[in-house]
Scaffold this active site. Sequence first.
Site, mmCIF file in Angstrom:
data_model
loop_
_atom_site.group_PDB
_atom_site.id
_atom_site.type_symbol
_atom_site.label_atom_id
_atom_site.label_comp_id
_atom_site.label_asym_id
_atom_site.label_seq_id
_atom_site.Cartn_x
_atom_site.Cartn_y
_atom_site.Cartn_z
ATOM 1 N N LYS A 127 3.225 7.882 -4.170
ATOM 2 C CA LYS A 127 3.808 7.025 -3.128
ATOM 3 C C LYS A 127 4.445 7.831 -2.004
ATOM 4 C CE LYS A 127 4.135 2.735 -5.527
ATOM 5 N NZ LYS A 127 4.868 1.553 -5.937
ATOM 6 N N LYS A 210 -6.494 2.537 -7.669
ATOM 7 C CA LYS A 210 -5.944 1.332 -8.298
ATOM 8 C C LYS A 210 -5.878 0.192 -7.278
ATOM 9 C CE LYS A 210 -1.493 0.630 -8.833
ATOM 10 N NZ LYS A 210 -0.100 0.341 -9.202
ATOM 11 N N LYS A 213 -1.051 -3.887 -4.060
ATOM 12 C CA LYS A 213 -0.660 -4.830 -3.006
ATOM 13 C C LYS A 213 -0.323 -4.108 -1.707
ATOM 14 C CE LYS A 213 3.230 -6.084 -5.820
ATOM 15 N NZ LYS A 213 4.036 -4.913 -6.185
#
Length: 349
Positions: A127, A210, A213
């Site tokens: 991230k 993956k 969202k």
Amino acid sequence: MTDTTPTSALPNANFTRRVFSGIQPSGNLTLGNYLGALKRFAQKQDEGIETIYCLVDMHAITVWQDPEKLRRATREAAAAFIASGVDPSKSILFNQSQVGAHAELGWLLNCVARLGWMNRMTQFKDKAGKNAEKASLGLYAYPALMAADILLYHTTEVPVGDDQKQHVELTRDIAAKFNHDYGVEFFPAPEPVIEGAATRVMSLRDGSKKMSKSDPSDASRINLTDDADTIAKKIRKATTDAEPLPETIDGLKDRAEAKNLVNIYAALSDRTAADVVAEYAGQGFGTFKPALADLAVAQLAPISGEMNRLMQDPAEIDRILGKGAAQADAIARPILEKTYEIMGMVRSR
Ligand code: AQP
């Protein structure tokens, strides 16, 4: 696949079985969140174990959130839980920031977790990427807060998707270190429960990523709010190869995109991937994709319809979350108080 042995095995023998899990209200929930988490949360609720589910809004703010959007996303995520079968009269459903004990235990566990452990967390690396210097301190500390979320309820089982396994393992390490450092058997070692045919749903555009969202490409995911036409179109356009489906699942080994669609089909229909491959062996995606689209629409359209209905009454959603927060607090507060006491804090109010 994770070991999902019943948690009655030592050293947790004295702890009552309890399920806790959470989802970040950081945007549209996806088919990945549904198959990896929500659908299984609803199933766990009917296994006769106490189930506690949390919208982890304090995790969501580890990256900047527009306040109005966060409020809406929190209510929408609550609606998604309920529409997916989580019944607030059977499970405790609340948002994390309404139970202050999460932040308090989070701090205590920041002082137990080791920097070396945090440095190994792959989700932070994914991230924060190359901009780690500019990431928030919260994003780095996220796994210690997640450990607090879980340990605050003396949780024994944590149903999650495959991507969260490392964080639950860290939680076990934190629990063990706390118990060791203070010479107690206070926190149980929670088990990650990673089950089903779709523990890691992949992007519809790239089988190596993956489904997420926060992926910039909307075509990469199915949102729980997508209408039937959008769902069917996204599946039709999903990246695949030109080969027909193989005779056995071994034939999917180097075909990430094909494997992903088969796993999604299996999870949606509560079958195994082997079963699905046996049914469609030798058929091309011209046949398989429309069948998958029909199945996905049949399963997801009622969920998005129910979410829309629930979202018409945000006050009722807030009432459910408030009630859930009070129930959660009643379990969490005594465990937190005991933690303070074990650590030597004077408690005299
Ligand atoms: N693609 C997935 N397949 C299976 N399970 C998944 N989960 C998430 N994506 C998949 C599971 O959903 C639960 C909640 O996840 P989260 O929202 O707290 O955070 P996340 O894992 O970081 O999910 P996203 O969609 O990737 O969120 P963003 O984009 O906001 O970071 C967890 O049990 C997770 O395993």
